[in-house]
Design an enzyme around this catalytic site. Structure first.
Site, PDB file in Angstrom:
ATOM      1  N   SER A  57     147.392  30.573  33.555  1.00 28.15           N
ATOM      2  CA  SER A  57     146.596  29.351  33.620  1.00 28.15           C
ATOM      3  C   SER A  57     147.176  28.280  34.530  1.00 28.15           C
ATOM      4  O   SER A  57     147.386  28.524  35.713  1.00 28.15           O
ATOM      5  CB  SER A  57     146.394  28.815  32.208  1.00 28.15           C
ATOM      6  OG  SER A  57     145.484  27.756  32.226  1.00 28.15           O
ATOM      7  N   HIS A  58     147.492  27.133  33.961  1.00 28.09           N
ATOM      8  CA  HIS A  58     147.930  25.983  34.764  1.00 28.09           C
ATOM      9  C   HIS A  58     149.424  26.036  35.057  1.00 28.09           C
ATOM     10  O   HIS A  58     149.942  25.135  35.710  1.00 28.09           O
ATOM     11  CB  HIS A  58     147.615  24.701  34.000  1.00 28.09           C
ATOM     12  CG  HIS A  58     148.181  24.737  32.624  1.00 28.09           C
ATOM     13  ND1 HIS A  58     147.609  25.500  31.629  1.00 28.09           N
ATOM     14  CD2 HIS A  58     149.280  24.191  32.101  1.00 28.09           C
ATOM     15  CE1 HIS A  58     148.345  25.394  30.539  1.00 28.09           C
ATOM     16  NE2 HIS A  58     149.367  24.609  30.785  1.00 28.09           N
ATOM     17  N   ASP A  95     139.674  27.401  34.236  1.00 27.55           N
ATOM     18  CA  ASP A  95     139.000  26.977  33.006  1.00 27.55           C
ATOM     19  C   ASP A  95     139.175  25.483  32.715  1.00 27.55           C
ATOM     20  O   ASP A  95     138.468  24.925  31.894  1.00 27.55           O
ATOM     21  CB  ASP A  95     139.411  27.841  31.796  1.00 27.55           C
ATOM     22  CG  ASP A  95     140.901  27.884  31.551  1.00 27.55           C
ATOM     23  OD1 ASP A  95     141.660  27.233  32.306  1.00 27.55           O
ATOM     24  OD2 ASP A  95     141.321  28.585  30.603  1.00 27.55           O
ATOM     25  N   ARG A  96     140.112  24.828  33.401  1.00 28.51           N
ATOM     26  CA  ARG A  96     140.303  23.393  33.176  1.00 28.51           C
ATOM     27  C   ARG A  96     139.662  22.578  34.285  1.00 28.51           C
ATOM     28  O   ARG A  96     139.500  23.069  35.403  1.00 28.51           O
ATOM     29  CB  ARG A  96     141.787  23.036  33.161  1.00 28.51           C
ATOM     30  CG  ARG A  96     142.546  23.649  32.039  1.00 28.51           C
ATOM     31  CD  ARG A  96     143.977  23.150  32.060  1.00 28.51           C
ATOM     32  NE  ARG A  96     144.685  23.709  30.920  1.00 28.51           N
ATOM     33  CZ  ARG A  96     145.734  23.148  30.340  1.00 28.51           C
ATOM     34  NH1 ARG A  96     146.215  22.016  30.826  1.00 28.51           N
ATOM     35  NH2 ARG A  96     146.309  23.710  29.306  1.00 28.51           N
ATOM     36  N   ASP A 100     143.519  29.260  36.619  1.00 26.05           N
ATOM     37  CA  ASP A 100     142.514  30.275  36.296  1.00 26.05           C
ATOM     38  C   ASP A 100     141.107  29.705  36.172  1.00 26.05           C
ATOM     39  O   ASP A 100     140.185  30.406  35.750  1.00 26.05           O
ATOM     40  CB  ASP A 100     142.905  31.045  35.023  1.00 26.05           C
ATOM     41  CG  ASP A 100     142.965  30.153  33.798  1.00 26.05           C
ATOM     42  OD1 ASP A 100     143.250  28.942  33.947  1.00 26.05           O
ATOM     43  OD2 ASP A 100     142.728  30.652  32.687  1.00 26.05           O
ATOM     44  N   LYS A 155     136.638  27.798  28.082  1.00 25.61           N
ATOM     45  CA  LYS A 155     136.389  26.538  28.752  1.00 25.61           C
ATOM     46  C   LYS A 155     136.118  26.833  30.218  1.00 25.61           C
ATOM     47  O   LYS A 155     136.508  27.888  30.715  1.00 25.61           O
ATOM     48  CB  LYS A 155     137.534  25.561  28.543  1.00 25.61           C
ATOM     49  CG  LYS A 155     138.919  26.035  28.949  1.00 25.61           C
ATOM     50  CD  LYS A 155     139.944  25.022  28.466  1.00 25.61           C
ATOM     51  CE  LYS A 155     141.357  25.392  28.889  1.00 25.61           C
ATOM     52  NZ  LYS A 155     141.976  26.376  27.961  1.00 25.61           N
ATOM     53  N   ASP A 190     142.234  24.219  37.411  1.00 28.24           N
ATOM     54  CA  ASP A 190     143.576  24.788  37.232  1.00 28.24           C
ATOM     55  C   ASP A 190     143.685  26.207  37.776  1.00 28.24           C
ATOM     56  O   ASP A 190     142.754  26.732  38.383  1.00 28.24           O
ATOM     57  CB  ASP A 190     144.000  24.726  35.761  1.00 28.24           C
ATOM     58  CG  ASP A 190     143.296  25.750  34.905  1.00 28.24           C
ATOM     59  OD1 ASP A 190     142.150  26.110  35.242  1.00 28.24           O
ATOM     60  OD2 ASP A 190     143.882  26.203  33.902  1.00 28.24           O
TER      61      ASP A 190
HETATM   62  C1  VG1 Z   1     147.658  24.073  26.062  1.00 26.63           C
HETATM   63  C2  VG1 Z   1     146.657  23.001  25.685  1.00 26.63           C
HETATM   64  C3  VG1 Z   1     145.519  23.611  24.911  1.00 26.63           C
HETATM   65  C4  VG1 Z   1     144.880  24.745  25.732  1.00 26.63           C
HETATM   66  C5  VG1 Z   1     145.948  25.748  26.138  1.00 26.63           C
HETATM   67  C6  VG1 Z   1     145.414  26.811  27.057  1.00 26.63           C
HETATM   68  O1  VG1 Z   1     148.193  24.653  24.897  1.00 26.63           O
HETATM   69  O2  VG1 Z   1     147.274  21.977  24.946  1.00 26.63           O
HETATM   70  O3  VG1 Z   1     144.574  22.617  24.596  1.00 26.63           O
HETATM   71  O4  VG1 Z   1     143.892  25.391  24.994  1.00 26.63           O
HETATM   72  O5  VG1 Z   1     147.008  25.085  26.818  1.00 26.63           O
HETATM   73  O6  VG1 Z   1     144.885  26.247  28.233  1.00 26.63           O
HETATM   74  P1  VG1 Z   1     149.632  24.244  24.293  1.00 26.63           P
HETATM   75  O7  VG1 Z   1     149.860  25.169  23.139  1.00 26.63           O
HETATM   76  O8  VG1 Z   1     150.597  24.373  25.407  1.00 26.63           O
HETATM   77  O9  VG1 Z   1     149.484  22.814  23.890  1.00 26.63           O
HETATM   78  V1  VG1 Z   1     144.806  27.151  29.658  1.00 26.63           V
HETATM   79  O10 VG1 Z   1     144.056  26.312  30.792  1.00 26.63           O
HETATM   80  O11 VG1 Z   1     146.127  27.921  29.521  1.00 26.63           O
HETATM   81  O12 VG1 Z   1     143.945  28.513  29.300  1.00 26.63           O
HETATM   82 CO    CO Z   2     143.577  27.546  32.372  1.00 32.21          CO
END
Ligand code: VG1
Ligand code: CO
Length: 540
Positions: free
Chosen positions: A110-111, A278-279, A276, A373, A274
């Site tokens: 992801s990010h 989704d953000r 992938d 998302k 981000d």
């Molecule tokens: C973080 C965010 C959460 C989100 C998750 C995955 O998790 O706070 O709201 O769903 O990332 O996002 P954490 O456990 O680090 O707080 V992504 O864009 O990775 O799919």
């Molecule tokens: Co993501």
């Protein structure tokens, strides 16, 4: 089929969003293979069809070949894979649903930054297109602790550069255009003629894909289908190391976009997504939209988009997300839901038709069109609203706050804390909760304090210890939890909220508005004495 003997590898426990580790860890002996075999052992592969794709980060292409061989060796009938092994997370979710497959494997952290020494990740999505629920990821984890062998094939890599049907032994591999079906879905939800008329009328936008997966999606949809000026999409070529960027769309990491949007001659609208896809972060000229506010504004205005003209069934937000969306739900007379952090908790509500729009404070918004998302979806819904209302982002925000009041909100992240220190801090805080009600800090009276537990209203499953929340008598709120997506030490997330009803309190800087809440949080959790940290690393 070749069966290879292996041994359990400690710590292959999926977190908030799949298994995430440093790339060299994933490239280690049997590491990826063990986890993939654990997935297939739990969900079953024989005769099944899966979607496969990732965000293009370093090791994405190699991992795709490993997974294809293992899927074939485990008896899968067919894999649908994005060209070049690329799929954004929301596009993968859509392909799973569109093709009625048995699930999908998404390769992404992801990010988190990508590259040989950065992060990699693998997550499994179910046949509804959504992230595997806790029960399934627990079973996968358990399987990794007892695994003794995995199945693969000795075959050459297959060519993923050309769209069309090929095969790995008996398994069909359909290499598909990663963008086309997703773009068509977006076109079915939003008023493309109105948005393109807005662009033709001189509306200017900057879309920053941060050298991550949404580049090709953004160019196709914004520039090609909607007629935004060439060059609207920047950093639009996905790179294995995201060009050295940290593809996390927030004011800290998307600073170039923020500078542009707050500079002279700013475009009308700015957005970023981000790794992938989704953000999303959205910004107007001189007007930053916090994710919690974005969720509320999208929910209040969704009926302006063709796909939501019948109205919303309900609104769901994660617990740490501000209550701004709840106020919209109340005014619409629809249900609002508060779930633990992580998109997997929205799946049942969406499947059961109880919620239409969902969101998290972490720059995530989405709807029942997929089960993830969806960054570009949120950006397009904003564009649709801007076209329908013919107002600036700043004006829409101001009207929203005047009507609903404003939930000042911020998240402070303290990164790379030693895990034992972070755990000790949370344990002490949890232990102190029963004594908190009635206490006064910084002029704020504690009304309630608990460790959030969630009972899924659809299947009754219970998730405990999802974050400490402290509610004050004036509606202010503090939430603390440890991240489940990091790969180094622990990250403490401190979420802060304060509500201002009248127009008087509507125009403060959030950090100033939240100052007493911030001080109360430090005093309650003893952040400095436990961790040595005085100030956060990232403020959103
Ligand atoms: C973080 C965010 C959460 C989100 C998750 C995955 O998790 O706070 O709201 O769903 O990332 O996002 P954490 O456990 O680090 O707080 V992504 O864009 O990775 O799919
Ligand atoms: Co993501």
């Amino acid at each position: 089929m070749t069966t290879i003997s292996t041994q359990p590898i400690a710590g292959q426990k999926p977190g908030t969003s799949g298994l995430r580790k440093k790339t060299p860890v994933f490239m280690g002996k049997h590491y990826l293979e063990n986890f993939v075999q654990a997935i297939f052992d739990v969900v079953g592969a024989a005769g099944k069809t899966f979607v496969l794709g990732g965000d293009g980060r370093y090791f994405n292409d190699t991992a795709a070949q490993v997974i294809l061989r293992m899927a074939a060796a485990n008896g899968a009938a067919r894999v649908i894979i994005g060209q070049g092994a690329i799929l954004s997370t929301p596009a993968a979710s859509h392909l799973i649903r569109l093709n009625k497959t048995d699930g999908g494997i998404i390769m992404s952290a992801s990010h988190n930054p990508g590259g040989p020494n950065e992060d990699f990740g693998v997550k499994f999505n179910m046949s509804n297109g959504g992230p595997a629920p806790e029960g399934v990821t627990e079973a996968m984890y358990k399987r990794t602790t007892e695994i003794a062998q995995y199945h693969t094939l000795e075959t050459a890599d297959i060519d993923l550069s050309k769209i069309g049907r090929t095969a790995v032994r008996d398994m069909i591999v359909d290499v598909v255009d990663p963008v086309a079906d997703y773009a068509t879905l977006m076109e079915s939800l939003f008023d493309f003629p109105a948005i393109s008329a807005m662009f033709r009328g001189g509306f200017r936008m900057r879309m920053d894909s941060m050298c991550a997966v949404t580049g090709p999606y953004a160019v196709e949809i914004l520039e090609k289908r909607l007629g935004a000026a060439a060059g609207t999409c920047v950093n639009a070529t996905p790179l294995p190391d995201f060009g050295g960027m940290h593809p996390d769309p927030n004011p800290t990491w998307a600073k170039a976009l923020m500078d542009e949007m707050f500079g002279a001659n700013a475009p009308d609208f700015g957005a970023a997504s981000d790794g992938d896809g989704d953000r999303n972060m959205v910004v107007g000229a001189g007007a930053y939209v916090s994710p919690s506010d974005s969720l509320a504004v999208l929910a209040a205005n969704a009926h302006l988009a063709p796909g939501y003209k019948a109205g919303l069934k309900g609104i769901a937000r994660s617990m740490p997300t501000s209550a701004a969306a709840d106020r919209v739900a109340a005014s619409l007379g629809i249900e609002s839901y508060e779930t633990p952090t992580g998109w997997k908790f929205f799946g049942n509500l969406l499947d059961a038709g109880r919620a239409t729009i969902c969101g998290e404070e972490s720059f995530g918004t989405g709807s029942d069109h997929v089960r993830e998302k969806d960054g570009l979806w949120a950006i397009l819904l904003w564009l649709n609203i801007l076209a329908a209302r013919n107002q600036s982002v700043a004006a829409i925000l101001a009207e929203h706050w005047a009507k609903f009041g404003r939930n000042y909100y911020s998240r402070h992240d303290f990164e790379a804390i030693a895990s034992d220190k972070a755990d000790a801090m949370m344990a002490a805080l949890r232990g102190s909760l029963p004594g908190l009600p009635g206490k006064v800090l910084e002029g704020l009276t504690v009304q309630a304090a608990d460790d959030f537990a969630y009972t899924d209203p659809v299947d009754g499953s219970v998730s405990k210890a999802q974050g400490v929340r402290i509610l004050f008598a004036d509606g202010s709120r503090i939430v603390l939890r440890l991240s489940g997506t990091g790969t180094e030490g622990a990250t403490l997330r401190l979420y802060l909220e304060r509500y201002a009803a009248g127009p008087d309190g509507l125009d403060l800087d959030p950090q100033a508005a939240l100052a007493p809440v911030i001080r109360a949080a430090h005093a309650l959790a003893q952040i400095e004495s436990h961790t040595g940290r005085v100030a956060p690393d990232v403020i959103t």
